[in-house]
Design a protein around this motif. Structure first.
Motif, mmCIF file in Angstrom:
data_model
loop_
_atom_site.group_PDB
_atom_site.id
_atom_site.type_symbol
_atom_site.label_atom_id
_atom_site.label_comp_id
_atom_site.label_asym_id
_atom_site.label_seq_id
_atom_site.Cartn_x
_atom_site.Cartn_y
_atom_site.Cartn_z
ATOM 1 N N ALA A 691 39.573 42.698 43.363
ATOM 2 C CA ALA A 691 40.323 43.185 41.795
ATOM 3 C C ALA A 691 40.290 42.028 40.894
ATOM 4 C CB ALA A 691 41.496 43.771 42.244
ATOM 5 N N TRP A 692 40.780 40.886 41.039
ATOM 6 C CA TRP A 692 40.939 40.112 39.991
ATOM 7 C C TRP A 692 39.750 39.312 39.566
ATOM 8 C CZ3 TRP A 692 45.424 37.649 43.230
ATOM 9 C CH2 TRP A 692 46.932 38.197 42.925
ATOM 10 N N ASP A 693 38.712 39.189 40.409
ATOM 11 C CA ASP A 693 37.423 38.926 40.268
ATOM 12 C C ASP A 693 36.725 39.682 39.344
ATOM 13 O OD1 ASP A 693 35.079 37.604 39.993
ATOM 14 O OD2 ASP A 693 34.489 37.917 42.088
ATOM 15 N N ASN A 694 36.663 41.012 39.526
ATOM 16 C CA ASN A 694 36.018 42.045 38.862
ATOM 17 C C ASN A 694 36.775 42.385 37.515
ATOM 18 O OD1 ASN A 694 33.502 42.326 40.197
ATOM 19 N ND2 ASN A 694 34.299 43.614 41.774
ATOM 20 N N ALA A 695 38.021 42.151 37.404
ATOM 21 C CA ALA A 695 38.856 42.318 36.225
ATOM 22 C C ALA A 695 38.271 41.193 35.346
ATOM 23 C CB ALA A 695 40.463 42.240 36.649
ATOM 24 N N LYS A 696 38.247 39.979 35.869
ATOM 25 C CA LYS A 696 37.665 39.194 34.752
ATOM 26 C C LYS A 696 36.314 39.343 34.322
ATOM 27 C CE LYS A 696 35.477 35.797 36.691
ATOM 28 N NZ LYS A 696 34.898 34.835 37.490
ATOM 29 N N LYS A 697 35.439 39.865 35.151
ATOM 30 C CA LYS A 697 33.860 40.203 34.707
ATOM 31 C C LYS A 697 34.018 41.403 33.726
ATOM 32 C CE LYS A 697 31.280 38.496 38.557
ATOM 33 N NZ LYS A 697 32.306 37.138 39.122
ATOM 34 N N TYR A 698 34.962 42.357 33.910
ATOM 35 C CA TYR A 698 35.147 43.345 33.210
ATOM 36 C C TYR A 698 35.539 43.065 31.679
ATOM 37 C CZ TYR A 698 37.361 47.961 31.320
ATOM 38 O OH TYR A 698 37.669 48.875 30.352
ATOM 39 N N ILE A 699 36.353 42.055 31.559
ATOM 40 C CA ILE A 699 36.643 41.401 30.128
ATOM 41 C C ILE A 699 35.510 40.639 29.410
ATOM 42 C CG2 ILE A 699 38.205 40.065 29.010
ATOM 43 C CD1 ILE A 699 40.309 40.898 30.688
ATOM 44 N N GLU A 700 34.761 39.810 30.455
ATOM 45 C CA GLU A 700 34.026 39.169 30.235
ATOM 46 C C GLU A 700 32.602 39.864 29.583
ATOM 47 O OE1 GLU A 700 34.362 35.132 32.738
ATOM 48 O OE2 GLU A 700 33.116 36.457 33.326
ATOM 49 N N ALA A 701 32.296 41.078 30.229
ATOM 50 C CA ALA A 701 31.148 41.818 30.021
ATOM 51 C C ALA A 701 31.435 42.534 28.435
ATOM 52 C CB ALA A 701 30.824 42.842 30.987
ATOM 53 N N GLY A 702 32.590 42.957 28.545
ATOM 54 C CA GLY A 702 33.000 43.646 27.129
ATOM 55 C C GLY A 702 32.099 44.914 26.671
ATOM 56 N N VAL A 703 31.773 45.596 27.893
ATOM 57 C CA VAL A 703 30.863 46.702 27.641
ATOM 58 C C VAL A 703 31.379 47.874 27.009
ATOM 59 C CG1 VAL A 703 29.209 48.255 28.832
ATOM 60 C CG2 VAL A 703 29.049 45.957 29.371
ATOM 61 N N SER A 704 32.674 48.084 27.719
ATOM 62 C CA SER A 704 33.459 49.496 27.124
ATOM 63 C C SER A 704 34.281 49.066 25.881
ATOM 64 C CB SER A 704 34.080 50.150 28.284
ATOM 65 O OG SER A 704 35.019 49.184 28.658
ATOM 66 N N GLU A 705 34.799 50.201 25.070
ATOM 67 C CA GLU A 705 35.636 49.980 24.064
ATOM 68 C C GLU A 705 36.846 49.146 24.607
ATOM 69 O OE1 GLU A 705 37.679 52.277 20.386
ATOM 70 O OE2 GLU A 705 36.126 53.273 21.629
ATOM 71 N N HIS A 706 37.192 49.668 25.664
ATOM 72 C CA HIS A 706 38.566 49.052 26.498
ATOM 73 C C HIS A 706 38.320 47.664 26.543
ATOM 74 C CE1 HIS A 706 41.594 48.477 29.870
ATOM 75 N NE2 HIS A 706 42.244 48.627 28.708
#
Length: 768
Positions: A691-706
């Motif tokens: 979860a921590w790994d993909n939370a980082k990737k979620y921010i790095e990708a910046g795909v969604s508005e959130h």
């Protein structure tokens, strides 16, 4: 009692033929991958007229935005060579250490089992089971030792071959990404398939040959034959322990050092060639996530097969010498190879990946399709390979079982594995709210990120445990301990596809690193990042799958141990058992603490070295000077080899010490306690880290508005996410996966030494 439709001769043909088909298919995949060239070639005028330049179309050169074709390919080849040499060097050094242990432990097996009858060379009643006649103890000790060495060597070969194909394929995946994401995906997946099918087929073939060779000596004593085979599972799991722990410490020490200094302090991209730890990080992906994982899943396969065979040997299969029914577990694995072969074609031949969004669904479909097809495969094997009814002995009580009931036992394990995998995905993929909540918590710093991540990990345990509990209840109700053993085999029956998907992840990860270090275009890096992101999600599914199968395998081994040790009941209210129960529940915590601290100590040295190089090497940050990669590789190598010994000794020595000093009843408590707490910690640790790994990737990708509101790379939220990921690295890739091996290894080791513990154990209790 009906007869099986498949004759013994048919069984003797089907199993080796399926194994050979798996080996041939893996070699075909390797040949196809090898056609992608990683050395620059001069094109002929004819080739130029056909739009080719060194094996690549002219559009590829233009896509590299002015980069020189020769230089790009040459850099990829050099980086691949460095990664391959580093991984090979580490594994050879690790195997030298492990080889010494392997020989020493083989001597222990021979001495301990040989002493059960005072190194008797005559057949006589077993002192731990007066109802049967045993072969000479010296022979039993010798055959158990041989099977241990065979399992250990097969495990080592499986891990090494997996590492070699991964390092062979990473640069090829990078270069294929210039043709499109679909081409790169196929290269990475075919490479993973080489490992998956080689491991599954080799494990099956070696076990089958071992059984047939040992049968020449044991003759009609099938119980003795399959007791001697248990060493095969012990050998496989012993090597897996050191491979997982040593490889895990190596890769996470490098990863933590690279991330903390490179991404957090220096604010440079991941896999930036200026980072001194980047080569060590890529080497670690191969020795930990490929070689270690391959040995781990081979150990699970060997142990589940051995547990099922031992339990079946005292059933009507063994008593009536029904060879086909006896080898039902191997028939399941044989059909699994054919099912996985057909399933893999859906990813590489039947359908084409045309866009990034198709990657993850394709990998998930591999799991679903293989599970659905395997259900029909198990039905066929159960119909033709089993009599309509047969007898299973469970703690001295006979139980009549129908073939359709055993079919359901296999299926409940098969489908429970898929459910556990997708629940794991829900808690670790950034496409769903749990990980997005963890990412959102990064707005207020690393502390809240850690709090949310831990809470997610604890919560993620609930549904998998219920799935495991239901599997145990259903399979035990239908076929007692044999039902649990074949349920574990059902979960592992699609191991070839599971391993192919798992190996695909590190190969894609390395491909992205090579693209970054070779200075390839941003467009290529986006494609390799997409491949890596999909691999991360499916790797989380694989970890959940491995933990679930470990729980069932351990319970099946526990049942076989209790039966072989002559224990009629395990009463937790007995002081002997209860003290074992509470100590066993503590062991996974002790083991996790040792492995995590080992990663921390190695990472501390790595961080200091990376900081020193950025500080002392002029022009390193500007890219005009080259970092000292070799020193960082040496730090990871030395630390992992040194630090893997204490955790390994803890796991290997505990059953011996408890069995000798306190006896089989206390040891049964230790095994039960370690199983119960180990499964919970393993699930929590793996999912928290994922979860921590993909939370980082979620921010790095910046795909969604959130995701965009949390800030770009280098923002406070991103740095908090990187710190969380760094904390989670040893959880998801070292201690979590290693706990799978702990619970399995202790159980299979106890099973192998059960006759010795039953006759010579309880020394401390005998004194008092």
């Amino acid at each position: 009692m009906g007869e099986a439709l498949l004759s013994d001769l048919g069984t003797e043909i089907v199993i080796p033929v399926c194994a050979v088909i798996g080996i041939v298919f893996s070699l075909v995949q390797w040949v196809i991958v090898s056609k992608v060239k990683v050395s620059p070639e001069k094109s002929s005028p004819a080739a130029a007229n056909n739009n080719k330049n060194g094996g690549f179309t002219e559009s590829l050169i233009e896509e590299e935005e002015g980069l020189n074709e020769h230089n790009v390919v040459q850099k990829c080849a050099e980086i691949q060579s460095a990664i391959s040499e580093g991984a090979t060097s580490f594994l050879f050094t690790e195997y030298q250490y492990v080889g010494i242990f392997m020989v020493a432990f083989a001597v222990l097996i021979f001495l301990f089992l040989g002493s059960v009858e005072g190194f008797s060379t005559k057949s006589q009643p077993c002192t731990y089971d007066s109802t049967r006649t045993c072969k000479p103890a010296l022979a039993t000790a010798a055959f158990s030792t041989i099977s241990f060495l065979l399992g250990a060597v097969t495990s080592v070969v499986s891990g090494f071959l997996g590492m070699k194909i991964a390092t062979y394929a990473n640069a090829r995946t990078t270069l294929e990404a210039r043709k499109g994401v679909g081409k790169a995906f196929i290269t990475a997946f075919r490479s993973g398939s080489v490992m998956g099918f080689l491991l599954a087929a080799n494990g099956l073939l070696v076990l089958y040959i071992t059984i047939n060779v040992f049968k020449l000596y044991y003759g009609d004593d099938w119980e003795g034959l399959f007791e001697s085979i248990t060493g095969y599972g012990l050998g496989g799991s012993s090597m897996a322990l050191f491979g997982r722990v040593g490889g895990g410490i190596y890769t996470k020490a490098a990863d933590v050092g690279a991330d903390l200094v490179g991404k957090v302090e220096m604010n440079i991209p991941e896999d930036d060639p200026r980072n001194p730890a980047v080569i060590a990080d890529n080497v670690g992906d191969n020795v930990g996530d490929i070689a270690g994982m391959g040995s781990d899943l081979f150990g699970s396969y060997a142990e589940s097969s051995c547990a099922a065979l031992v339990v079946a040997s005292i059933s009507s299969f063994g008593i009536n010498h029904d060879f086909t029914g006896m080898l039902y577990p191997l028939l399941i694995s044989s059909v699994g190879i054919l099912v996985c072969l057909l399933t893999s074609l859906f990813a590489t031949d039947f359908f084409e990946i045309k866009a990034v969004k198709d990657i993850e669904p394709t990998l998930k479909k591999q799991l679903i399709i293989s599970t659905a097809l395997m259900t029909f495969g198990v039905a066929l094997v159960s119909w033709i390979g089993l009599p309509s009814s047969f007898t299973i002995f469970n703690f001295g009580v006979q139980k009549e079982v129908q073939n359709w009931q055993l079919f359901l036992c296999v299926c409940v394990g098969l489908w429970a594995g898929l459910i556990i995998g997708f629940i794991t995905e829900y808690y670790t993929s950034n496409a769903y709210s749990p990980v997005q909540d963890v990412a959102d918590s990064c707005r207020t710093g690393a502390a809240t990120n850690v709090i949310f991540g831990l809470a997610l990990g604890y919560k993620s345990v609930i549904i998998p445990i219920f799935a495991i509990a239901i599997s145990i209840f259903v399979s035990f109700s239908f076929a007692a301990m044999y039902g649990i053993a074949v349920a574990a085999l059902g979960m592992l029956s699609t191991i070839a596809i599971g391993l192919a998907i798992d190996a695909y992840g590190p190969i894609s990860d390395n491909a992205g690193g090579i693209a970054e270090m070779a200075g390839m275009s941003h467009r290529i890096r986006e494609r390799t990042d997409a491949l890596d992101a999909a691999g991360n999600t499916t790797a989380a599914i694989g970890k959940g799958f491995a933990i679930g199968s470990a729980a069932l395998v351990s319970l099946a081994l526990f049942g076989a141990f209790v039966s072989r040790a002559g224990i009629s009941t395990v009463d937790v209210l007995t002081p002997k058992v209860f003290i074992g129960l509470i100590v066993g529940a503590m062991l996974p915590y002790w083991f996790s603490a040792m492995t995590m601290k080992s990663v921390g100590k190695a990472a501390l040295k790595m961080v200091e070295e990376v900081r020193r190089q950025f500080r002392d090497i002029p022009g390193l940050m500007e890219g005009t000077a080259k970092p000292d990669y070799a020193t960082c590789v040496k730090i990871s190598t030395d630390a992992s080899l040194r630090e893997m010994i204490p955790p390994g000794a803890l796991v290997m020595l505990t059953p011996l010490i408890v069995g000798i000093l306190f006896g089989v009843e206390t040891l049964s408590g230790v095994l039960a306690g370690a199983l119960v707490s180990g499964v919970q910690i393993a699930i929590s640790a793996s999912n928290t880290g994922g979860a921590w790994d993909n939370a980082k990737k979620y921010i790095e990708a910046g795909v969604s508005e959130h995701a965009r509101t949390l800030g770009p790379k280098g923002s406070d939220a991103h740095k908090a996410a990187v710190i969380g990921d760094t904390v989670g690295d040893p959880l998801k890739d070292t201690s979590g996966p290693s706990l799978n091996i702990l619970i399995k290894l202790m159980a299979v080791e106890s099973l192998v030494f059960a006759p010795f513990f039953a006759t010579h154990g309880s020394l401390l209790f005998k004194l008092f």
